[in-house]
Design a protein around this motif. Structure first.
Motif, PDB file in Angstrom:
ATOM      1  N   LEU A   1       6.255  -2.428   0.013  1.00  0.00           N
ATOM      2  CA  LEU A   1       5.227  -3.371   0.423  1.00  0.00           C
ATOM      3  C   LEU A   1       4.015  -3.236  -0.489  1.00  0.00           C
ATOM      4  O   LEU A   1       3.450  -2.158  -0.624  1.00  0.00           O
ATOM      5  N   LEU A   2       3.615  -4.328  -1.115  1.00  0.00           N
ATOM      6  CA  LEU A   2       2.565  -4.289  -2.124  1.00  0.00           C
ATOM      7  C   LEU A   2       1.394  -5.184  -1.749  1.00  0.00           C
ATOM      8  O   LEU A   2       1.562  -6.210  -1.097  1.00  0.00           O
TER       9      LEU A   2
ATOM     10  N   SER B   1      -0.231 -11.094  12.239  1.00  0.00           N
ATOM     11  CA  SER B   1      -0.076 -10.093  11.178  1.00  0.00           C
ATOM     12  C   SER B   1       1.188  -9.256  11.359  1.00  0.00           C
ATOM     13  O   SER B   1       1.770  -8.791  10.368  1.00  0.00           O
ATOM     14  N   THR B   2       1.623  -9.061  12.597  1.00  0.00           N
ATOM     15  CA  THR B   2       2.854  -8.295  12.826  1.00  0.00           C
ATOM     16  C   THR B   2       4.050  -9.032  12.243  1.00  0.00           C
ATOM     17  O   THR B   2       4.890  -8.437  11.551  1.00  0.00           O
ATOM     18  N   LEU B   3       4.129 -10.330  12.503  1.00  0.00           N
ATOM     19  CA  LEU B   3       5.220 -11.132  11.954  1.00  0.00           C
ATOM     20  C   LEU B   3       5.091 -11.245  10.438  1.00  0.00           C
ATOM     21  O   LEU B   3       6.104 -11.185   9.716  1.00  0.00           O
ATOM     22  N   ALA B   4       3.847 -11.420   9.946  1.00  0.00           N
ATOM     23  CA  ALA B   4       3.641 -11.512   8.499  1.00  0.00           C
ATOM     24  C   ALA B   4       4.122 -10.246   7.801  1.00  0.00           C
ATOM     25  O   ALA B   4       4.763 -10.311   6.742  1.00  0.00           O
ATOM     26  N   LEU B   5       3.842  -9.086   8.390  1.00  0.00           N
ATOM     27  CA  LEU B   5       4.287  -7.818   7.816  1.00  0.00           C
ATOM     28  C   LEU B   5       5.813  -7.767   7.721  1.00  0.00           C
ATOM     29  O   LEU B   5       6.379  -7.376   6.689  1.00  0.00           O
ATOM     30  N   GLU B   6       6.491  -8.179   8.771  1.00  0.00           N
ATOM     31  CA  GLU B   6       7.951  -8.150   8.765  1.00  0.00           C
ATOM     32  C   GLU B   6       8.518  -9.083   7.696  1.00  0.00           C
ATOM     33  O   GLU B   6       9.512  -8.760   7.028  1.00  0.00           O
ATOM     34  N   LYS B   7       7.896 -10.237   7.509  1.00  0.00           N
ATOM     35  CA  LYS B   7       8.350 -11.171   6.479  1.00  0.00           C
ATOM     36  C   LYS B   7       8.117 -10.615   5.081  1.00  0.00           C
ATOM     37  O   LYS B   7       8.966 -10.752   4.196  1.00  0.00           O
ATOM     38  N   MET B   8       6.969  -9.988   4.870  1.00  0.00           N
ATOM     39  CA  MET B   8       6.666  -9.387   3.568  1.00  0.00           C
ATOM     40  C   MET B   8       7.662  -8.279   3.257  1.00  0.00           C
ATOM     41  O   MET B   8       8.168  -8.165   2.126  1.00  0.00           O
TER      42      MET B   8
ATOM     43  N   ASN C   1      12.389  -6.133   0.183  1.00  0.00           N
ATOM     44  CA  ASN C   1      13.656  -5.389   0.183  1.00  0.00           C
ATOM     45  C   ASN C   1      14.889  -6.267  -0.002  1.00  0.00           C
ATOM     46  O   ASN C   1      16.011  -5.798   0.158  1.00  0.00           O
ATOM     47  N   ALA C   2      14.681  -7.540  -0.361  1.00  0.00           N
ATOM     48  CA  ALA C   2      15.798  -8.480  -0.388  1.00  0.00           C
ATOM     49  C   ALA C   2      16.616  -8.444  -1.667  1.00  0.00           C
ATOM     50  O   ALA C   2      17.827  -8.704  -1.642  1.00  0.00           O
TER      51      ALA C   2
ATOM     52  N   VAL D   1      10.045 -17.497  -1.451  1.00  0.00           N
ATOM     53  CA  VAL D   1       8.784 -17.202  -0.774  1.00  0.00           C
ATOM     54  C   VAL D   1       9.077 -16.904   0.687  1.00  0.00           C
ATOM     55  O   VAL D   1      10.157 -17.247   1.198  1.00  0.00           O
ATOM     56  N   VAL D   2       8.133 -16.267   1.336  1.00  0.00           N
ATOM     57  CA  VAL D   2       8.133 -16.210   2.797  1.00  0.00           C
ATOM     58  C   VAL D   2       6.843 -16.864   3.253  1.00  0.00           C
ATOM     59  O   VAL D   2       5.792 -16.735   2.607  1.00  0.00           O
TER      60      VAL D   2
END
Length: 351
Positions: free
Chosen positions: A25-26, A107-114, A119-120, A177-178
């Motif tokens: 995560l960057l 932000s919780t959902l945004a973190l999971e998407k990032m 890691n994809a 993108v996410v």
């Protein structure tokens, strides 16, 4: 608390926000502001992250996607977006439309998407991330991407890396993108008061030996504002001013006549209508506007006026005359102004 426990807690907190070797995560170091339906003016779009930091994507005139580009100092997990933008007319018959938004980001959902995008990839090594703000009329989206392009990168994904389907193609189908945020703002055919398109500031103007020493305006939301504050539309005022009677004497011998006046402004709908008529009468680019307070002897004036320029450097706008005589030229201000209040103050004994 035990020192070792404190250290461990700090490490866990930092890891959750700045990332680790597993999820890569960057912090985003680059930004874009673009559109998917023509030319816009993006004056201010502030995206805040969970650390309290923010970046402004107000890059000015933009057109197309990904639009304007800039480096940013580092934006982490977004938590809030607030901003103003406008849609430029496509033809002379179209009207300029203004938009604004003020919304919380999950932000919780945004973190999971990032983390999912980090890691994809099978072989591509994500490095510097980019956050992109994209507008389409009142719709605003925020993308997060590593700009992996199939033409020169291996962008193949790990099997099962995106079970939620969060990774999508960007509007030009050129990279992954996410979408960290997608929401609709408000629209208006008039600039929103106190926005970058219509900043309304309270200003006291001294005329000769007459000085405004205290001024308070009450806003439409009942909040009270002082000189230099921004305000939407004043409903009431309280002003104290004084005139120096013997300016030629020394400081210790100065004498003053002191005045005060408290009152209400006319109906807000009528005031706003007059303000908009004044702004529309200015032939040029309307800049910051002011509610000006100034006095001459016992006479108090409260006006609304705006700085306005043309394409010629240093040239001021022409102002169309008003059949209703709502505005006139004031030497004290050096420009045309809309008269909101004119009255006589009550004299009182000063200190």
């Amino acid at each position: 608390m035990d020192r070792a426990l404190i250290t461990l807690t700090t490490v866990l907190v930092l890891t959750s926000f700045t990332g680790c070797a597993d999820n890569k995560l960057l912090m985003a170091k680059f930004g874009n502001a673009g559109t998917t339906d023509g030319r816009y003016s993006i004056r201010e779009i502030m995206v805040s992250d969970t650390s309290g930091w923010f970046s402004d994507f107000g890059y000015g005139a933009v057109s197309g996607y990904p639009g304007a580009y800039a480096t940013i100092s580092g934006l982490g997990i977004p938590t809030h977006v607030k901003g103003h933008w406008s849609k430029n007319p496509e033809s002379t018959t179209d009207s300029l439309v203004y938009y604004r938004i003020d919304s919380v980001i999950d932000s919780t959902l945004a973190l999971e998407k990032m983390k999912a995008l980090n890691n994809a990839y099978e072989n591509f090594e994500p490095s510097d991330a980019t956050v992109q703000v994209v507008v389409d009329k009142g719709h605003l989206r925020i993308f997060y991407t590593f700009n992996c392009f199939d033409s020169y990168d291996d962008c193949s994904k790990k099997e099962g890396s995106d079970p939620n389907g969060w990774i999508v193609r960007n509007p030009t189908d050129s990279t992954d993108v996410v979408v960290l945020f997608s929401g609709n703002g408000e629209s208006s055919l008039r600039p929103f008061p106190t926005s970058p398109y219509d900043k309304r500031i309270i200003r006291a103007v001294n005329v000769g030996e007459t000085v405004v020493s205290e001024a308070t305006f009450q806003d439409v939301d009942s909040v009270k504002h002082q000189v230099s504050d921004q305000i939407v539309l004043p409903t009431a005022f309280s002003v104290i001013w004084r005139k120096k009677l013997n300016p030629e004497d020394g400081f210790s011998d100065w004498q003053f006549d002191n005045y005060q006046l408290t009152g209400d402004f006319p109906a807000q709908d009528m005031m706003e209508e007059s303000i908009q008529a004044y702004r529309n009468a200015m032939v040029g680019y309307v800049k910051t506007s002011t509610f000006d307070i100034f006095a001459e002897e016992e006479n108090l004036f409260i006006t609304y006026s705006a700085a306005c320029l043309t394409e010629k450097v240093g040239e001021r706008c022409k102002v169309t005359e008003d059949p209703q005589k709502r505005w006139r030229y004031f030497d004290e201000l050096g420009r045309y102004a809309l008269v909101l209040f004119e009255g006589k103050g009550q004299q009182f004994a000063g200190e």
